[in-house]
Structures are given as C-alpha cells and as structure tokens.
Design a protein around this motif. Structure first.
Motif, PDB file in Angstrom:
ATOM      1  N   VAL B 213      14.608-139.236   2.851  1.00 54.16           N
ATOM      2  CA  VAL B 213      15.900-138.895   3.470  1.00 54.16           C
ATOM      3  C   VAL B 213      17.033-139.566   2.701  1.00 54.16           C
ATOM      4  O   VAL B 213      18.026-138.929   2.313  1.00 54.16           O
ATOM      5  N   PHE B 214      16.849-140.842   2.472  1.00 59.36           N
ATOM      6  CA  PHE B 214      17.900-141.633   1.853  1.00 59.36           C
ATOM      7  C   PHE B 214      18.160-141.177   0.414  1.00 59.36           C
ATOM      8  O   PHE B 214      19.308-140.964   0.006  1.00 59.36           O
ATOM      9  N   GLY B 216      17.565-138.308  -0.864  1.00 58.75           N
ATOM     10  CA  GLY B 216      18.216-137.007  -0.826  1.00 58.75           C
ATOM     11  C   GLY B 216      19.703-137.148  -0.550  1.00 58.75           C
ATOM     12  O   GLY B 216      20.536-136.506  -1.210  1.00 58.75           O
ATOM     13  N   ALA B 217      20.043-138.004   0.399  1.00 57.21           N
ATOM     14  CA  ALA B 217      21.451-138.153   0.775  1.00 57.21           C
ATOM     15  C   ALA B 217      22.270-138.724  -0.377  1.00 57.21           C
ATOM     16  O   ALA B 217      23.396-138.280  -0.643  1.00 57.21           O
ATOM     17  N   ILE B 218      21.710-139.717  -1.074  1.00 58.89           N
ATOM     18  CA  ILE B 218      22.473-140.339  -2.166  1.00 58.89           C
ATOM     19  C   ILE B 218      22.613-139.366  -3.332  1.00 58.89           C
ATOM     20  O   ILE B 218      23.674-139.256  -3.953  1.00 58.89           O
ATOM     21  N   VAL B 219      21.540-138.630  -3.597  1.00 53.47           N
ATOM     22  CA  VAL B 219      21.615-137.630  -4.667  1.00 53.47           C
ATOM     23  C   VAL B 219      22.678-136.587  -4.326  1.00 53.47           C
ATOM     24  O   VAL B 219      23.472-136.165  -5.179  1.00 53.47           O
ATOM     25  N   ALA B 220      22.707-136.190  -3.046  1.00 50.35           N
ATOM     26  CA  ALA B 220      23.703-135.202  -2.625  1.00 50.35           C
ATOM     27  C   ALA B 220      25.114-135.751  -2.829  1.00 50.35           C
ATOM     28  O   ALA B 220      26.015-135.032  -3.288  1.00 50.35           O
ATOM     29  N   ALA B 221      25.300-137.031  -2.511  1.00 44.69           N
ATOM     30  CA  ALA B 221      26.625-137.621  -2.675  1.00 44.69           C
ATOM     31  C   ALA B 221      26.998-137.667  -4.159  1.00 44.69           C
ATOM     32  O   ALA B 221      28.142-137.396  -4.544  1.00 44.69           O
ATOM     33  N   TYR B 222      26.003-138.000  -4.975  1.00 43.50           N
ATOM     34  CA  TYR B 222      26.234-138.013  -6.426  1.00 43.50           C
ATOM     35  C   TYR B 222      26.675-136.630  -6.897  1.00 43.50           C
ATOM     36  O   TYR B 222      27.683-136.474  -7.598  1.00 43.50           O
ATOM     37  N   ALA B 223      25.907-135.629  -6.449  1.00 44.48           N
ATOM     38  CA  ALA B 223      26.217-134.266  -6.878  1.00 44.48           C
ATOM     39  C   ALA B 223      27.603-133.859  -6.391  1.00 44.48           C
ATOM     40  O   ALA B 223      28.359-133.206  -7.117  1.00 44.48           O
ATOM     41  N   LEU B 481      29.382-134.255   2.572  1.00 46.10           N
ATOM     42  CA  LEU B 481      28.183-134.872   1.991  1.00 46.10           C
ATOM     43  C   LEU B 481      28.362-136.381   1.836  1.00 46.10           C
ATOM     44  O   LEU B 481      27.419-137.151   2.007  1.00 46.10           O
ATOM     45  N   PHE B 482      29.589-136.793   1.517  1.00 50.55           N
ATOM     46  CA  PHE B 482      29.836-138.244   1.424  1.00 50.55           C
ATOM     47  C   PHE B 482      29.643-138.909   2.777  1.00 50.55           C
ATOM     48  O   PHE B 482      29.027-139.967   2.883  1.00 50.55           O
ATOM     49  N   ILE B 483      30.193-138.253   3.807  1.00 51.88           N
ATOM     50  CA  ILE B 483      30.038-138.832   5.147  1.00 51.88           C
ATOM     51  C   ILE B 483      28.556-138.942   5.485  1.00 51.88           C
ATOM     52  O   ILE B 483      28.094-139.947   6.022  1.00 51.88           O
ATOM     53  N   LEU B 484      27.791-137.909   5.114  1.00 52.74           N
ATOM     54  CA  LEU B 484      26.350-137.961   5.371  1.00 52.74           C
ATOM     55  C   LEU B 484      25.717-139.154   4.662  1.00 52.74           C
ATOM     56  O   LEU B 484      24.946-139.903   5.260  1.00 52.74           O
ATOM     57  N   ALA B 485      26.062-139.333   3.391  1.00 51.48           N
ATOM     58  CA  ALA B 485      25.443-140.430   2.627  1.00 51.48           C
ATOM     59  C   ALA B 485      25.810-141.783   3.239  1.00 51.48           C
ATOM     60  O   ALA B 485      24.944-142.640   3.424  1.00 51.48           O
ATOM     61  N   VAL B 486      27.092-141.960   3.567  1.00 50.57           N
ATOM     62  CA  VAL B 486      27.508-143.239   4.160  1.00 50.57           C
ATOM     63  C   VAL B 486      26.790-143.445   5.488  1.00 50.57           C
ATOM     64  O   VAL B 486      26.303-144.536   5.792  1.00 50.57           O
TER      65      VAL B 486
END
Lengths: 274, 574, 267
Positions: B213-214, B216-223, B481-486
């Motif tokens: 999960v984590f 994926g979230a960080i990769v999404a924020a990167y993207a 996506l940033f909010i999701l990662a944070v």
C-alpha cells in the motif's frame, strides 16, 4: 423575471446546490436529530465533525467534473472581480474578517465552564488486583462459584440477598440503573439490562469494578465522578462473586468468555469503546 | 517504610546508566524519529520490489514494453531510497545502543544470532538489488530476461526475510512468550521461542500488505509530481498512467489490509485482554476515531481520483450521473464511521445527553454500525473502480446483459448481508456480534472476487469506445494523490504509535519495565506532532532522493522523437 | 514550476497540519506509570508533600483547571493578591482550619465556592484514595503554609496502597481482642504462638518468627497471613496447609497492619 425560473436556476447551479445542502445538513443535525424520539442535542464537537464531512463531500461533488467545477467557481470569481458586485465583495470581506475574529476570540476567551472530558466507560483492567491484601489475577479468571454447578441455586439466592441489601438503592429493582437514588447521580448508575454494560464484559472485569468502585481508576477512566463505593470494604470475595452470578442470571446476559475472545475490534477497521 | 526505601534504591540502581540522554528533544523522541523514518523508508524499499517484479512479469509475459519501463523506473526509485533506509537503520541502532543501553543489551542477549543473520541478509539484499538494477539493460531479452526477473524474486525473498527478522524483535517486545518473566535470564531464552511469539506472524502479514500500500502511494505521489512538472503531452501521459497504477496498487492492497489488522487485533486480545482493551477502549480509544477520519479521507480521495479520471475516458459519460449516489453512500458511511461512541461534550451537553453517550447517535458509535459503514464503503469503492474499468468498453458477449444483472444482484446481496448483520448485531450478545463481522467481510470479499471474475470474462473482446486519453487530467487530481500519500504515511505513523504505545510503560510487556523518565505513554496530541515531524522528514528526504535520482540519470521514460530524455534532466532547472 | 512546487508543499503541510490539529483538539490523555503510594504509620510530611505533588500534577488532574487561573482559583502561586493556597486556606471559612477547609474542598467541592467561579469541580474523594487525598492536602498546605497532615489523618481502613485497601473484617466477623491494635494482644488472641515461636515464647512446629523481618518483607508477611498457601518457608513444606486460612477475615485492617508492621520489625 418571475420567481419560479429564478429559483430553478439557482437550484440547478452547483454553487447554490452546495450551499443549500450545507444549510440543510446543519438544520438536520442541530434541530431535527434532537427532535427524534429519545434523542438529545448533538454535542458541538460532533456537529463540527458532521459538517466538515458533508463539506468535504460537497467539494468532491462540485469538483469531480470539469464543467461542474467551472460553474461552481463562477459566483466566487464574480464576487471577487466583477465591478457590479462591489457591495457584495465589501460585505464578504467584512463578514469573513469578523468571523475569523469571533472564532479566534471564542478560542482564547476565558470561561469558567468545566473542560470537556473524555471518559472511557470501560477502562483497561489491571492484570492483577489486591483484594483485601490478597492478590487476584484477573486475566483468564472465571467466576469460581461456577465451578460448583450443583450449588448455583444457593449462590444465586445469596447473590440476590447481597444485591437487595446493597445495590438496590442505585441500580434499581429491575437492575436497570433506575434505583431510588439514581436521579441524583452523574454519571447514572449502570444499567445491567443494557447490552452495553455487563453483557460486554468478563466476570473478572465486573469483579474488579465492584471491588474497587469509583476511586483510584486509571487516568483514562476519569473523571470518574461515579458514586460506586469500593465494595471490597464491605463485601467478601464470595459475596461479590455471588452477586455477579445473580446479575447475569437475572438479566439473562452471558458473561464474555475468555477462550474464544477474538477481540472486539479490529485494528484496521475497529474502534472505540462499545 | 524501609521496604519503600529499598524499592526506591532498587529502582535507582536499575535506572543508573540504563538510559542515555539526547539533547533538546530527549531520548524517546530521538529513538522515535529514527525508528519511524527508518520504518517508512524500509516499507517503501520492501513494498516497491513486489510490484516492480509483477510489473516486469507483465512486461515479459504480456509483451508490453510499457510495463517493463515502469518496473525499471520503480527500481530506480528503490535504488536511491535504499541507502537512506540503511542510514536510518544505523542511526536507530546507534540511538538504541547509546540511549537505551541496558535494554539494548537485553535485546542483543536474546536476539544476538538473528542480528548477525539480519546483517548478512541485508548484504545479500543490497547486492541483489544492484545486480537487478544495473543488469536491466544487459539482460533485456530472451532467456537472460527471465534470469533477471528471478533476480527480482530473489530480491523480494531477501527483503521479506529481513523484515520478518526485524519484526520478531518488536513483536517480542509486545508479546513475549508467557513463560518469560522479569527474572528470566535473557541468555537462556531460546532464540526461536522468542521469535515465534504470538503477534509475529500477524505483524509479518500486516506489514507485508501495508508495504505494498505504502509503496504504491509513494510511487503515485512521485508520478504525480513528475506529471505536474512534465512539459510534453507524452511525458504527462506516461506519468498519469504511472500515478494511476501506483494508486490502484495502493487502494487494492488497502482493501485487504483490515483483515490482516483484524487478525493482529485478535491475537493481541488473546494474548492479553487488558492490552487489547487499552488499545481499543482505553486511553487509546480516540486514536481509532482519528484513524477513522484518515481512512475516510483515503476512501473519499481515492474515489475522487477515480471519478476525475473518468473525464479522460471516452464513454465514461454514461456512468457520470451515478457517481453522486456513490458519493452520498461514502459521505454517509464516513459520518457513521466517524461518530464517536463516547462524545466530547461540555457539562451542559453531557447533562442533556444523560452521560457521554448520545441516546440516539450513540447507536452509530458501536461496532455493528461501524463495520456496516466500512464494508459498504469498500463495496462502493469497488463499484467506482468497476465503473471506471467498464467506462470505455461495451461488452459484446451474448450474455452481457444478464451478466451485468448478476453483478448487480451480487452487489445487492453483499450490501444486504452487510446491512442484515449490522442491524442484527444490536440484538445479540458481544461474542456472537464479533462473529458477524466475519460474515460481513466474507460477503464483501466474495462479491468483489465473483464480480471481478464475471467482469473479466465479460470484457473479452469488448468493443472499445476509444482509448483512455492518458495525461488529460486536471492538476487537482494529482494533488489528490499527494493527499493520499501524506495520509498513508501519517496513518502508518499513527498505527505504529498504537502498536508501540499499548506496551505502555514496558520495554518488553511485563518483562522489562521502562524506568526512564519517558516511561509514560504520551497523549495523542504529542504523538501527532511527532508523527507529523517524522512524515515531514521522510517526505523531504524522499523528495530530495528522487530529485537526486532525476539529476543523476535520465528518466526511463523515453520520449519518441526529438524530446529524448525529457523527464530527468529537466529537473535540474527548477 | 515554482508555483507547482509551492502548491505541493502547501498541500503536504496543510494535510499534516490538519491531522495534527485534530489530534490536539481532543482532550489529551496520557497513560501514566502506575504509582503505588505506600504511606506507612511513620510517614514524614516531606514524603506526603512529594506524593501529593505527583497526584496534583498527575492522576488527580488538578492542573486541568487550577493551573490556568481561568476555570478555577490558582493554587500554587498567587490568586488575586491573596497568595498561594497554603497562605489563604485557613482564612476561607470561619471556624475551619486550613486542613479542614482543604479536606472539605476535596470532599464536598460545592460546599464553599470561591467568588467568581462556577461549581464545576468533581468530588475528588470519589476519584482518589484517602492516601492520595491527604497527600494532596499536605502538598497544598506546603504552598505557603505549614504541613500538619500526619499518618493519623489517613483512615486505617485502607492501610497500604490505593489498589490494596485492606481487610475490614468479614461481614459480621468479630475482630480479635475487641479490635485492639496492640500486636501482642492480637498474637495472644489469635493463638499464633501455638505453632510459632516469637521472642523466645511459643512452640516450634512452624517457623520461628523472631527474625521474620529479615526474611520477609512487610508485603510478604501480609500475604502469608491473608493467604497462607501463597508461600511456604524452606524446610516446612511438609507442613504446608496447616496454617489456618481465616486469620485475614478475623482481623480488621488496622489490626492486620499493626501485626504486619510489628512482625516486619523483627529483624
């Protein structure tokens, strides 16, 4: 322009829809919910929580679609830039400023109200208590009287006697927390008929609460303004166990068991003190 | 009184030189930060290889070069985050050894050999990673490519073992085997006995999933950052797609996570009920209200991203009108899910309510209501995803209509089961009610699996309504996506606090007591500041590390034609 | 690009700030290390004050209102020019000494409301054990006044720690020697010397108690009396179970405590 089309135009506009739903939600939470049978006013903290949730939902609604988002922003942009709305702009500026000021004042103004408190009704029990100088391990402890099923009627009779001599004035004839003195207490005496009290607990937990009463609870259990005495000063171990037996027998609840205890919440999706 | 005095002397002797002091923030905060930031990096470094390998496999077996590029880009992020993990791990060890020397000595006495194994495996992991990344272009085709892929598997294997070893240390601290007492000589404790403690496996599984999960979230924020920074449409399309994949991985793994959490909670309760009550009903009960809030944010933001994403899919207009009903279910779910059982109220409100339980809304604060709400929210999210998936296709199989109806019936059935048991839960005793949540969960999982199978079969040869226009996304979707990662990162910190905090004033639960001045478990407010700080440190470092990665080499995204290597190099400028 | 960077930073910081704010908005509860409060018969005022300070700042929750000077009178420094609580406590109510006034304010907080405040204080005697209550009083007296709390103020019914309020005789059970707290009288009445030897008197069936204080702590002696099966002295395993189990229910708490302290002093 007649009134009806104007209303319809506003009702179809995402901005005014959002405002309308927000107002409606506020009315429901603050005025309608307390009107429901057996309800009461909703605490301010919960009102705030609900309103924020609704607001977030509305923001999602207006912005998950390009066209709707653009229309939603129209009135806001208009108020901010259009010359004909100069009055509205000034009013908005004043209102927002005053509002922020009022909120800030409300936060820092001194009051004499008692601080809001969190109290967990069922605080975590210790693994071990000292009952009249004797150590009793609560973890895994069953009611020792249940080990003698043949004498249960005797114990029940004894427990009944203990209950009517000691507990009745507060916890009441029906074990529903409606004793003669009950209305004088805050918090109210426990209602054993309710499925949120002894039905949720192991007998060892109940033993702990009866034996130790209100004083000396862990911090999370305070402010425990409970009038429950420390019954260990007045009752013997056997008397307490027998009255517990009586409580469960009379209400028909089954004590929570140890072996099959799978945890009342899940760390991923569970919560709180039910 | 002498007894009292002796106890005092004993405590003093225990404390002398048992604890070090750290300037300014104190020893506990120092270890807290080191452990938390290390853990976040570690979670990223362990989670990403899992889907890098999957992505590479899709690339190999599905013959889709796009996935191979994606896998390589994941791995590049990994490479740079890897040394940060090691550095923070070293910081943590040094902090423990200098700030908690006596406790550290105890741990080494119990776990010594496993620590050597850990170091050895870490070494293997590092070199496998180097080989995996730098060998990418060398073993690109044919048989060597399969060999390369198995290197990726090996990397995961090392990582998983390393994590399992480290987990055994901390689960031992929570749930040491029952026969170990304060007087047990740590040197006599059998290593395997200490490792295989009650919560070891539940934590292993929970973390394995949470890492996915984590990651994926960080990769999404990167993207999403690269998307926002992109200058060409092609680049935007690539990073839009990458963000979508990362988010998809995160959300789908998130749906399974509660079940692992359930198992963990159950083990904790079975190990020690008072620990369980401290966690769920005691001084930590409000932590779960905050957690509920964060999860509501995840659900809402995740769905929001999908709904905005429909804007780039031709054919999605058909489903748009329905999203508002999904939103209503989600908002109502979030309201129920967030309703506290014990409410914060001032004295006047308390008097009106007759206690801290609301006579009417209190019914929403109990387990039955919350399980119902969250299961319906999971179903809704799944439905959102299904609509998204279906958006640009029209099924052509002859049974398409009845298939859709069966799917609808399954949703209705699952929702019905969830509601039925949710309402019934109010009328039965606790032990039965707990069982109900299992039925609810099974209904939801069953629905998800069955509907997906039908959907895949139905999607065969479906008529396309046009390709997804990757890159055609408004910036606010990327901010989501940033909010999701944070939120994911913060949630991880919060759950870490819960797991560690239920030990209260024990280093090792009821075996080694914490006699330092930081023995008391802090309140949620202090914890939240620490968590925010850790998240900030982590995100700053990760941002820096990614920026470095972009600085050092070109993006794996290869733009066709003139804008060669657009991604990486351009970041130098900003 | 800078605008995007700033937006990203703002969103990250905003989200973090929101979560931190929510977590700080709810009432804060710490989980403290449980303190066992052992106040024996010869407790000094300094020990009481030290214990009371801990209760005041910790489990008592007093600082929630009293520290701030807005919800409740300031107790520690100065309240509207009248000085700290130790200075003014004797002058609050006519005919009440400082100690009486403080006890009243903890036991019946609404009996006397200081002008300008609301009756919002909970009844502290319901939340705290008697030892904790008296320790707090001692601490408050020490703030500018003289400490006159002594062990005799603390009710003998709960002799040891907050979690071990001792045995106040079984329901209807008569106490030995008419409730006398003279340990020798208790030993006489209970017939201890029928088995034990003490200071040269008694039988030698069971362990000699002359130096029992060097072998066992007070807590251990107490436990042994209340629950004889809990431990057996070395060499007497054969006789385990002979000692009657009922002694604990035949004494009141003060007697038990007197006996335990007497034996523990036999080093």
């Amino acid at each position: 322009m007649t009134a009806a089309p104007a209303v319809r135009r506003y009702a179809a506009h995402p901005f005014w829809q959002a405002v309308g739903i927000l107002v409606l939600a506020y009315i429901v939470v603050v005025w309608v919910v307390p009107l429901l049978p057996g309800s009461a006013i909703v605490p301010k903290s919960v009102v705030l929580q609900y309103m924020v949730t609704v607001l977030v939902g509305l923001l999602i609604y207006v912005s998950d679609n390009e066209e709707r988002w653009a229309r939603f922003k129209e009135p806001i942009e208009a108020v901010l830039v259009e010359p004909r709305l100069r009055v509205a702009r000034a009013a908005l500026l004043v209102v927002v400023t005053v509002l922020v000021g009022l909120i800030a004042y409300g936060q820092v103004a001194t009051t004499v109200a008692a601080p809001p408190n969190l109290r967990s009704i069922h605080p975590a029990p210790p693994t071990e208590i000292t009952f009249r100088g004797k150590s009793i391990t609560l973890t895994g402890l069953e009611n020792p009287l249940r080990a003698h099923p043949e004498s249960l009627p005797l114990y029940l009779a004894e427990g009944k006697g203990v209950y009517y001599r000691n507990c009745l004035p507060c916890h009441g004839d029906h074990l529903d927390g409606q004793g003669h003195f009950a209305s004088g207490f805050n918090p109210l005496p426990a209602n054993f008929q309710d499925n949120g009290t002894i039905a949720q607990l192991t007998e060892s937990f109940v033993f702990w609460r009866v034996a130790k009463g209100g004083p000396g609870l862990p911090r999370e259990g305070t402010p425990w303004n409970s009038a429950m005495p420390q019954w260990e000063d007045f009752l013997t171990e056997r008397e307490i166990w027998s009255v517990i037996l009586f409580l469960y027998d009379q209400t028909g609840w089954k004590p929570r068991r140890w072996e099959t205890e799978p945890g009342k919440g899940e760390s991923g999706k569970g919560k709180g003190d039910d | 009184m002498t007894e009292h005095l002796l106890l005092g002397l004993q405590a003093a002797a225990d404390t002398t030189r048992a604890y070090g002091e750290f300037p300014l923030i104190g020893a506990r905060a120092a270890v807290w930060i080191a452990a938390e930031v290390h853990l976040m990096f570690a979670a990223f470094v362990l989670g990403v290889p899992m889907f890098a390998v999957v992505a590479e496999a899709i690339g190999i077996f599905g013959k889709d070069q796009r996935y191979d590029r994606l896998a390589k880009e994941f791995t590049r992020l990994l490479l740079v985050a890897y040394s940060a993990t090691a550095i923070w791990g070293a910081v943590l060890v040094f902090f423990l050894a200098t700030l908690y020397p006596k406790f550290w000595a105890y741990l080494t006495a119990v776990f010594g050999p496993s620590m050597w194994a850990y170091a050895g495996l870490f070494f293997c992991e590092s070199f496998t990673l180097y080989l995996y990344y730098y060998g990418w272009d060398r073993w690109k085709y044919g048989r060597p490519k399969l060999g390369h892929w198995s290197l990726g598997l090996l990397l995961n294997l090392w990582g998983t073992i390393v994590m399992f070893i480290a987990n055994s240390w901390l689960t031992y601290m929570m749930t040491p085997p029952r026969d170990i007492t304060p007087t047990t000589d740590p040197a006599t404790i059998k290593l395997w006995h200490a490792i295989a403690n009650a919560t070891w496996m539940p934590i292993n599984v929970h973390r394995l999933i949470a890492n996915v999960v984590f990651g994926g979230a960080i990769v999404a924020a990167y993207a999403s950052y690269r998307f926002l920074a992109a200058k060409t449409d092609e680049e935007r399309a690539h990073y839009d797609w990458m963000g979508y994949v990362g988010n998809f991985i995160a959300i789908s793994a998130l749906i399974v996570l509660p079940f692992a959490g359930y198992w963990l909670g159950r083990e904790i309760y079975q190990y020690d009920q008072s620990m369980g009550i401290t966690m769920m009903g005691g001084f930590m009960s409000w932590l779960w209200v905050i957690q509920a809030f964060l999860i509501a944010v995840l659900f809402l933001t995740g769905n929001y991203y999908l709904w905005i994403g429909m804007g780039r899919i031709p054919g999605a207009e058909r489903f748009r009108p329905y999203t508002k009903y999904l939103l209503i279910v989600l908002v109502l779910g979030a309201i129920v899910w967030g309703t506290p059982h014990t409410m914060i109220a001032d004295s006047k409100e308390l008097a009106a309510m007759g206690g801290s339980h609301h006579p009417f809304l209190g019914a929403l604060g109990v387990m039955s209501a919350k399980n119902t709400a969250v299961n319906l929210m999971i179903l809704t999210t799944f439905l959102s995803f299904l609509l998204y998936r279906r958006a640009n296709t029209r099924p052509v199989v002859p049974w398409a209509k009845s298939g859709t109806m069966i799917q609808g019936a399954m949703f209705a059935l699952a929702a019905g089961v969830v509601l039925f048991y949710g309402i019934r839960g109010y009328f039965v005793e606790a032990i039965v009610r707990i069982g109900f949540s299992v039925y609810q969960v099974l209904a939801v999982l069953g629905c998800i699996v069955a509907v997906t199978v039908i959907d895949v079969l139905m999607g065969r040869g479906a008529q396309s309504l046009g390709a997804i226009q990757w890159g055609k996304m408004p910036p606010r979707s990327q901010y989501a996506l940033f909010i999701l990662a944070v939120t994911f990162t913060w949630l991880m910190g919060l759950m870490g606090f819960a797991r560690s905090g239920i030990r209260q004033y024990w280093h090792v639960w009821q075996v080694v007591q914490d006699t330092s001045k930081y023995a008391a478990t802090p309140a949620l407010g202090y914890a939240s500041k620490m968590i925010s700080l850790c998240v900030l440190i982590f995100l700053t470092l990760v941002g820096f590390v990614f920026w470095l990665g972009g600085l050092a080499e070109k993006s794996t995204f290869v733009a066709t034609g003139d804008r060669e290597g657009g991604g990486g190099g351009r970041h130098v400028g900003h | 690009m800078w605008a995007t960077n700033l937006k990203v930073v703002a969103i990250v910081l905003g989200t973090l700030a929101l979560y931190t704010l929510i977590a700080n908005k709810i009432p804060q509860v710490e989980s403290e290390v449980p303190q066992t409060l052992t106040l024996g018969a010869n407790v000094t005022p300094e020990q009481l004050v030290a214990a009371g300070e801990k209760v005041f700042n910790g489990i008592g929750g007093c600082t929630t209102c009293h520290g701030l000077g807005t919800r409740a009178p300031n107790l520690l420094t100065d309240e509207k020019g009248t000085g700290a609580i130790g200075v003014r406590c004797g002058k609050r109510e006519a005919g009440k000494t400082c100690k009486q006034y403080l006890y009243e304010s903890l036991d019946q907080p609404t009996a006397y409301i200081v002008a300008g405040y609301q009756p919002i204080m909970p009844v502290m005697t319901k939340q705290l054990s008697p030892q904790q209550v008296w320790a707090v009083i001692a601490f408050l007296e020490s703030q500018g006044g003289t400490v006159d709390v002594s062990a005799s103020d603390i009710p003998a019914t709960s002799p040891t720690s907050p979690t071990s309020a001792g045995g106040a005789g079984g329901a209807g059970g008569a106490a030995f020697a008419g409730g006398s707290t003279d340990p020798k009288a208790i030993i006489q009445a209970a017939g201890c010397l029928a088995c034990h030897k003490l200071d040269g008197q008694g039988q030698v069936i069971a362990p000699d108690l002359t130096h029992v204080g060097s072998r066992r702590s007070a807590e251990s002696i107490r436990r042994k009396i209340l629950d004889p099966a809990s431990s057996t002295a070395k060499g007497y395993e054969r006789l385990a179970g002979i000692m009657p189990k009922a002694f604990g229910t035949m004494m009141n708490a003060a007697q038990l405590e007197a006996l335990v302290q007497y034996l523990a002093a036999h080093k």
